[in-house]
Design a protein around this motif. Structure first.
Motif, PDB file in Angstrom:
ATOM      1  N   GLU A 130       0.869  -0.970   0.207  1.00  0.00           N
ATOM      2  CA  GLU A 130       0.146  -0.726  -0.055  1.00  0.00           C
ATOM      3  C   GLU A 130       1.012   1.193  -0.433  1.00  0.00           C
ATOM      4  O   GLU A 130       0.017   2.394   0.116  1.00  0.00           O
ATOM      5  CB  GLU A 130      -0.695  -0.099   1.374  1.00  0.00           C
ATOM      6  N   GLU A 131       2.359   0.958   0.520  1.00  0.00           N
ATOM      7  CA  GLU A 131       2.945   2.334  -0.084  1.00  0.00           C
ATOM      8  C   GLU A 131       3.573   2.975  -1.526  1.00  0.00           C
ATOM      9  O   GLU A 131       3.253   2.108  -2.251  1.00  0.00           O
ATOM     10  CB  GLU A 131       4.455   1.886   0.768  1.00  0.00           C
ATOM     11  N   THR A 132       3.604   3.610  -1.587  1.00  0.00           N
ATOM     12  CA  THR A 132       4.069   5.208  -2.479  1.00  0.00           C
ATOM     13  C   THR A 132       5.305   4.615  -2.802  1.00  0.00           C
ATOM     14  O   THR A 132       6.527   5.134  -2.535  1.00  0.00           O
ATOM     15  CB  THR A 132       3.255   6.007  -2.665  1.00  0.00           C
ATOM     16  N   PHE A 133       5.765   4.328  -4.087  1.00  0.00           N
ATOM     17  CA  PHE A 133       7.604   5.044  -4.487  1.00  0.00           C
ATOM     18  C   PHE A 133       7.705   5.827  -5.163  1.00  0.00           C
ATOM     19  O   PHE A 133       6.748   5.881  -6.292  1.00  0.00           O
ATOM     20  CB  PHE A 133       8.394   3.328  -4.613  1.00  0.00           C
ATOM     21  N   ASP A 134       8.866   6.021  -5.533  1.00  0.00           N
ATOM     22  CA  ASP A 134       9.159   6.888  -6.389  1.00  0.00           C
ATOM     23  C   ASP A 134       9.615   6.079  -8.188  1.00  0.00           C
ATOM     24  O   ASP A 134       8.847   6.730  -8.829  1.00  0.00           O
ATOM     25  CB  ASP A 134      10.885   7.962  -6.503  1.00  0.00           C
ATOM     26  N   LEU A 135      10.084   5.004  -7.459  1.00  0.00           N
ATOM     27  CA  LEU A 135      10.447   4.305  -8.540  1.00  0.00           C
ATOM     28  C   LEU A 135      10.118   2.527  -8.556  1.00  0.00           C
ATOM     29  O   LEU A 135      10.359   2.260  -7.262  1.00  0.00           O
ATOM     30  CB  LEU A 135      11.781   4.002  -8.846  1.00  0.00           C
ATOM     31  N   MET A 160       0.051  -2.541  -7.940  1.00  0.00           N
ATOM     32  CA  MET A 160       0.822  -1.328  -8.299  1.00  0.00           C
ATOM     33  C   MET A 160       1.809  -1.097  -9.471  1.00  0.00           C
ATOM     34  O   MET A 160       1.820   0.072  -9.161  1.00  0.00           O
ATOM     35  CB  MET A 160       2.583  -1.930  -7.248  1.00  0.00           C
ATOM     36  N   LEU A 161       1.583  -1.682  -9.895  1.00  0.00           N
ATOM     37  CA  LEU A 161       2.101  -1.357 -11.419  1.00  0.00           C
ATOM     38  C   LEU A 161       1.201  -0.065 -11.726  1.00  0.00           C
ATOM     39  O   LEU A 161       1.744   0.779 -12.726  1.00  0.00           O
ATOM     40  CB  LEU A 161       3.002  -2.287 -12.502  1.00  0.00           C
ATOM     41  N   GLN A 162       0.017  -0.559 -12.418  1.00  0.00           N
ATOM     42  CA  GLN A 162      -0.759  -0.267 -12.705  1.00  0.00           C
ATOM     43  C   GLN A 162      -1.143   0.807 -12.336  1.00  0.00           C
ATOM     44  O   GLN A 162      -1.490   2.894 -12.916  1.00  0.00           O
ATOM     45  CB  GLN A 162      -2.384  -0.788 -12.970  1.00  0.00           C
ATOM     46  N   ALA A 163      -1.112   0.951 -10.987  1.00  0.00           N
ATOM     47  CA  ALA A 163      -1.739   2.566  -9.816  1.00  0.00           C
ATOM     48  C   ALA A 163       0.051   3.409 -10.090  1.00  0.00           C
ATOM     49  O   ALA A 163       0.011   5.023  -9.876  1.00  0.00           O
ATOM     50  CB  ALA A 163      -1.374   2.305  -8.813  1.00  0.00           C
ATOM     51  N   GLN A 164       0.747   2.501 -10.370  1.00  0.00           N
ATOM     52  CA  GLN A 164       1.748   3.497  -9.981  1.00  0.00           C
ATOM     53  C   GLN A 164       2.107   4.396 -11.518  1.00  0.00           C
ATOM     54  O   GLN A 164       2.609   5.503 -12.215  1.00  0.00           O
ATOM     55  CB  GLN A 164       3.853   2.957 -10.359  1.00  0.00           C
ATOM     56  N   ASN A 165       1.778   3.669 -12.932  1.00  0.00           N
ATOM     57  CA  ASN A 165       1.196   4.711 -14.152  1.00  0.00           C
ATOM     58  C   ASN A 165       1.000   5.193 -14.170  1.00  0.00           C
ATOM     59  O   ASN A 165       0.895   6.430 -14.973  1.00  0.00           O
ATOM     60  CB  ASN A 165       1.229   3.026 -15.483  1.00  0.00           C
ATOM     61  N   GLU A 166      -0.564   5.415 -13.805  1.00  0.00           N
ATOM     62  CA  GLU A 166      -1.591   5.854 -14.104  1.00  0.00           C
ATOM     63  C   GLU A 166      -0.721   7.346 -12.926  1.00  0.00           C
ATOM     64  O   GLU A 166      -1.261   8.346 -13.579  1.00  0.00           O
ATOM     65  CB  GLU A 166      -2.497   5.969 -12.813  1.00  0.00           C
ATOM     66  N   ARG A 167      -0.395   7.079 -11.910  1.00  0.00           N
ATOM     67  CA  ARG A 167      -0.040   8.728 -11.078  1.00  0.00           C
ATOM     68  C   ARG A 167       1.542   9.113 -11.894  1.00  0.00           C
ATOM     69  O   ARG A 167       1.894  10.281 -11.517  1.00  0.00           O
ATOM     70  CB  ARG A 167       0.324   8.688  -9.987  1.00  0.00           C
ATOM     71  N   GLY A 170      -1.110  -4.569 -18.827  1.00  0.00           N
ATOM     72  CA  GLY A 170      -1.548  -3.046 -19.907  1.00  0.00           C
ATOM     73  C   GLY A 170      -0.467  -1.886 -19.975  1.00  0.00           C
ATOM     74  O   GLY A 170      -1.403  -0.810 -21.064  1.00  0.00           O
ATOM     75  N   VAL A 171       0.896  -1.736 -19.484  1.00  0.00           N
ATOM     76  CA  VAL A 171       1.619  -0.756 -19.197  1.00  0.00           C
ATOM     77  C   VAL A 171       2.143  -0.900 -20.602  1.00  0.00           C
ATOM     78  O   VAL A 171       2.952   0.576 -20.395  1.00  0.00           O
ATOM     79  CB  VAL A 171       1.770   0.159 -17.616  1.00  0.00           C
ATOM     80  N   LEU A 172       2.553  -1.037 -21.416  1.00  0.00           N
ATOM     81  CA  LEU A 172       3.163  -1.239 -22.452  1.00  0.00           C
ATOM     82  C   LEU A 172       2.424  -0.343 -23.580  1.00  0.00           C
ATOM     83  O   LEU A 172       3.073  -0.497 -24.795  1.00  0.00           O
ATOM     84  CB  LEU A 172       4.460  -2.147 -22.344  1.00  0.00           C
TER      85      LEU A 172
END
Length: 188
Positions: free
Chosen positions: A62-67, A89-96, A114-116
């Motif tokens: 549930e944490e947020t990472f820069d990378l 996590m990857l989908q949320a990271q990509n959305e932000r 789906g992020v590529l």
């Protein structure tokens, strides 16, 4: 220097050269690198090296990472690809618009979630074609917030590019200089 939080999820069968190179170089740059195992305990990498994660993925999901950086290795990539927590996590990271990176077989995970779609990328040969993505023939490819690389032989260039995108050219050059890489080496 700004604080950068990086997640490196590890799964059994990951490519140890890629995982350790990324973790080591990012820590040399000053990043807070959180190494999280998909399961509890030691991770057995593709060549039998035992890696000890800092924590379990469930504790940081549930944490947020820069990378977020996904090491390759076919077995590890297959396990990452099948993990719903990684997908979320990857989908949320990509959305932000947060940075996402993957090397070797791991870009297939990005394609699977789906992020590529419509993006430029590279990977170990044959890993993206099943998703209809033609990989570029480059050591490292950056497309907006996505960074991909080809395999163990490009791991150091990949890690240095990660440092470059989050800290800048000066920090990447500083870390690379301390490694004593031959001056004749052509970066990226």
């Amino acid at each position: 220097m700004m604080s950068v939080r990086v997640l490196v999820p590890l799964a059994h069968g990951c490519e140890e050269l890629e995982a350790v190179t990324v973790i080591d170089l990012l820590r040399r740059a000053g990043a807070e690198v959180v190494v999280a195992g998909l399961e509890s305990g030691t991770v057995r990498a593709s060549r039998g090296v035992q890696l000890v994660p800092d924590t379990e993925l469930d504790r940081v999901v549930e944490e947020t990472f820069d990378l977020i950086v996904l090491p390759g290795g076919l077995g590890g990539a297959e396990r990452l690809e099948g993990d719903a927590r990684i997908a979320r996590m990857l989908q949320a990271q990509n959305e932000r618009g947060g940075w996402i990176a993957a090397i070797c077989a791991a870009p297939r995970v990005l394609a699977e979630v789906g992020v590529l779609q419509g993006r430029r990328a590279t990977a170990f040969p044959t890993q993206l074609e099943r998703h209809g993505i033609e990989p570029e023939d480059s050591a490292v490819v950056i497309d907006d917030n996505l960074i991909t690389s080809r395999g163990p032989g490009t791991a150091m260039d990949f890690a240095l590019r990660l440092i470059e995108v989050v800290y800048g050219d000066e920090k990447a050059a500083e870390v690379e200089g301390a490694l004593q890489r031959p001056l004749s080496h052509q970066r990226y």
